[in-house]
Design a protein around this motif. Structure first.
Motif, short mmCIF file in Angstrom:
data_model
loop_
_atom_site.label_atom_id
_atom_site.label_comp_id
_atom_site.label_asym_id
_atom_site.label_seq_id
_atom_site.Cartn_x
_atom_site.Cartn_y
_atom_site.Cartn_z
N ALA A 94 0.81 -1.22 0.00
CA ALA A 94 0.00 0.00 0.00
C ALA A 94 0.85 1.27 0.00
N ILE A 95 2.17 1.12 0.10
CA ILE A 95 3.02 2.31 0.15
C ILE A 95 3.02 3.05 -1.18
N GLY A 96 2.77 2.31 -2.26
CA GLY A 96 2.76 2.94 -3.58
C GLY A 96 1.77 4.08 -3.68
N THR A 97 0.64 3.96 -2.99
CA THR A 97 -0.36 5.04 -3.04
C THR A 97 0.19 6.33 -2.44
N LEU A 98 1.11 6.18 -1.46
CA LEU A 98 1.74 7.37 -0.87
C LEU A 98 2.73 7.97 -1.86
N MET A 99 3.47 7.11 -2.55
CA MET A 99 4.45 7.61 -3.52
C MET A 99 3.76 8.35 -4.67
N ASP A 100 2.55 7.92 -5.02
CA ASP A 100 1.79 8.62 -6.06
C ASP A 100 1.58 10.09 -5.71
N ARG A 101 1.55 10.37 -4.41
CA ARG A 101 1.25 11.73 -3.97
C ARG A 101 2.51 12.53 -3.64
N GLY A 102 3.67 11.94 -3.88
CA GLY A 102 4.93 12.69 -3.76
C GLY A 102 5.13 13.48 -5.03
N ASP A 103 5.85 12.92 -5.96
CA ASP A 103 5.91 13.52 -7.29
C ASP A 103 4.65 13.06 -8.01
N TYR A 104 3.60 13.85 -7.88
CA TYR A 104 2.28 13.39 -8.28
C TYR A 104 2.03 13.39 -9.79
N VAL A 105 3.02 13.76 -10.58
CA VAL A 105 2.87 13.61 -12.03
C VAL A 105 3.82 12.55 -12.58
N SER A 106 4.58 11.90 -11.69
CA SER A 106 5.46 10.79 -12.11
C SER A 106 5.24 9.58 -11.22
N GLY A 107 3.98 9.28 -10.94
CA GLY A 107 3.65 8.25 -9.96
C GLY A 107 4.21 6.88 -10.28
N ILE A 108 4.21 6.50 -11.55
CA ILE A 108 4.68 5.17 -11.93
C ILE A 108 6.10 4.95 -11.43
N MET A 109 6.93 5.96 -11.53
CA MET A 109 8.34 5.82 -11.16
C MET A 109 8.51 5.71 -9.63
N GLY A 110 7.74 6.50 -8.89
CA GLY A 110 7.81 6.40 -7.44
C GLY A 110 7.33 5.04 -6.95
N GLU A 111 6.25 4.54 -7.56
CA GLU A 111 5.75 3.22 -7.19
C GLU A 111 6.80 2.15 -7.47
N THR A 112 7.51 2.31 -8.58
CA THR A 112 8.53 1.32 -8.95
C THR A 112 9.66 1.28 -7.93
N ALA A 113 10.04 2.44 -7.41
CA ALA A 113 11.12 2.48 -6.42
C ALA A 113 10.77 1.64 -5.19
N VAL A 114 9.53 1.77 -4.71
CA VAL A 114 9.08 0.98 -3.56
C VAL A 114 9.05 -0.50 -3.90
N ALA A 115 8.51 -0.81 -5.07
CA ALA A 115 8.40 -2.22 -5.47
C ALA A 115 9.79 -2.86 -5.55
N LEU A 116 10.76 -2.14 -6.13
CA LEU A 116 12.11 -2.69 -6.25
C LEU A 116 12.71 -2.97 -4.86
N ALA A 117 12.47 -2.05 -3.92
CA ALA A 117 13.01 -2.22 -2.58
C ALA A 117 12.44 -3.47 -1.91
N VAL A 118 11.11 -3.64 -1.99
CA VAL A 118 10.47 -4.81 -1.37
C VAL A 118 10.92 -6.09 -2.06
N LEU A 396 6.98 20.10 -5.82
CA LEU A 396 7.04 20.32 -4.39
C LEU A 396 6.41 19.19 -3.59
N GLY A 397 5.61 18.36 -4.21
CA GLY A 397 4.99 17.27 -3.48
C GLY A 397 6.01 16.32 -2.87
N GLU A 398 7.17 16.20 -3.49
CA GLU A 398 8.18 15.29 -2.97
C GLU A 398 9.17 15.99 -2.06
N VAL A 399 8.98 17.30 -1.85
CA VAL A 399 9.92 18.07 -1.04
C VAL A 399 9.52 18.05 0.43
N ASP A 400 8.26 17.85 0.70
CA ASP A 400 7.75 17.89 2.07
C ASP A 400 8.57 17.02 3.02
#
Length: 401
Positions: A94-118, A396-400
């Motif tokens: 479920a962490i991927g849904t959080l990554m979607d809201r970081g860099d919210y126009v490049s969600g696929i890439m953020g989700e992939t980072a989490v998936a690779l780690a797991v 800025l979504g990923e800067v927080d």
């Protein structure tokens, strides 16, 4: 509480009328002659937000001498995303849904980072088809993201037309992303082990049509702005970030490659199926705003090239590995990162064997780009400040923090 003026004086401002104008950066024409000799009153201004992704999150305090920025202070606001803390209370899938809201126009890439780690923690082998789908979706997302940057870059320099053309092409990409993932923005499509669903029937035709059309569209986009004398004058020599400075600020992605540094995680540390793709990594020479523009334009051509390879050579097979319904990685830690549209997006996971991360750290490229802004803005005109913010393509979504 000190006022804004007190804050900025601590940066090193000289007394009014006694400042040394110094030598303007390359490409800057300070006119008319003699203006610098006048003793003028400096003005402290809260600038912006003038960029669509800085809505209330970025406070840029500038000290002006006429139209020249003498000093700049970048203050980060908060979007209250709290991604890292929230992840400690989410299951790994479920962490991927959080990554979607970081860099919210490049969600696929953020989700992939989490998936690779797991997947590294649990030693999950991802099916080849799933790895190819991830690459194709990431590159579609990269073009969509770069088109948004392209359009707003035009707005930052006073050109409205390019934004409308960019949105035309971006809509086609969002239609494809929606058909595949079910969403136009918060995709939640990449999961540990693969992707949520296989490609829908007929999507290959839509993707081929886009690839063929975009070969022409990207040339039009390039010609509209890069061939415009006004646009060239606004970007050439503006906001130079050379390789040494880029390393010092920890820049990655197009901002680093514009300085001539050949570093792309898709080539240096291939993940998914990037080692099976044939593509080039565009580089700049001086690291100015025009180089950052040119690198991103070429990246869109290269992404289109990768998408075409994916759709033509998509292997058969499963779209996901067989993974448990509840993921419980063994105790340990891992760092996985991907080359997003803005640079390196990384996830550091620490686990204790439970269903949620014990700790997660999110590495996003925009935070580092903001550090560089404070260094490169002084000495330029106020209109150039807009150009420099746009050319670094911050989200800025990923800067927080």
């Amino acid at each position: 509480m000190s006022d804004a003026r007190d804050d900025i004086v601590t940066v090193g401002l000289l007394a009014e009328g006694t400042h040394d104008p110094g030598t303007p950066p390359a490409g800057i024409r300070r006119a008319p002659t003699g203006v610098d000799d006048l003793a003028t009153e400096h003005l402290i201004v809260n600038m912006g937000p003038q960029h669509p992704s800085t809505h209330g999150v970025l406070r840029l305090l500038v000290e002006l001498d006429g139209e020249e920025i003498k000093n700049a202070e970048v203050t980060l606001g908060y979007l209250h995303r709290g991604i890292e803390k929230l992840a400690e209370h989410r299951r790994f899938d479920a962490i991927g849904t959080l990554m979607d809201r970081g860099d919210y126009v490049s969600g696929i890439m953020g989700e992939t980072a989490v998936a690779l780690a797991v997947e590294q923690l649990m030693e999950i082998e991802v099916p080849r088809r799933a790895r190819w789908i991830r690459v194709m979706m990431a590159e579609i997302n990269r073009i969509a993201t770069h088109l948004l940057w392209y359009g707003t870059m035009g707005l930052d320099t006073g050109a409205m037309g390019p934004f409308l053309y960019a949105m035309r092409d971006r809509e086609s990409l969002l239609d494809i992303l929606e058909a595949v993932s079910g969403a136009r923005m918060m995709f939640n499509y990449v999961r540990p082990g693969g992707v949520v669903a296989d490609l829908p029937v007929g999507i290959d035709t839509k993707i081929r049509e886009f690839c063929d059309a975009f070969d022409t569209y990207v040339e039009e986009h390039d010609a509209i702005l890069s061939g415009n004398e006004i646009f060239q004058a606004r970007l050439n020599g503006i906001g130079v970030i050379d390789a040494e400075k880029a390393f010092a600020f920890g820049l990655t992605g197009p901002n680093l490659r514009a300085a001539g540094v050949d570093f792309d995680l898709r080539k240096r540390r291939p993940y998914d199926a990037y080692d099976e793709m044939d593509f080039d990594v565009p580089l700049g020479t001086t690291g100015d705003a025009m180089d950052r523009f040119s690198v991103r334009m070429e990246e869109m051509r290269q992404s289109n090239r990768i998408i075409r390879q994916c759709i033509e050579g998509m292997p058969e097979g499963e779209h996901t590995a067989k993974v448990p319904k509840v993921l419980r990685p063994p105790a340990g830690e891992v760092y996985a990162s991907v080359e997003s549209a803005r640079g390196e997006v990384g996830v550091h996971l620490v686990t204790d064997g439970g269903m949620s991360p014990y700790r997660m750290h999110y590495h996003g490229p925009s935070l580092y780009a903001l550090q560089a802004l404070e260094d490169i803005i002084p000495g330029h005109l106020i209109a150039d400040g807009c150009v420099m913010i746009g050319s670094t393509d911050i989200m800025l979504g990923e800067v927080d923090r």
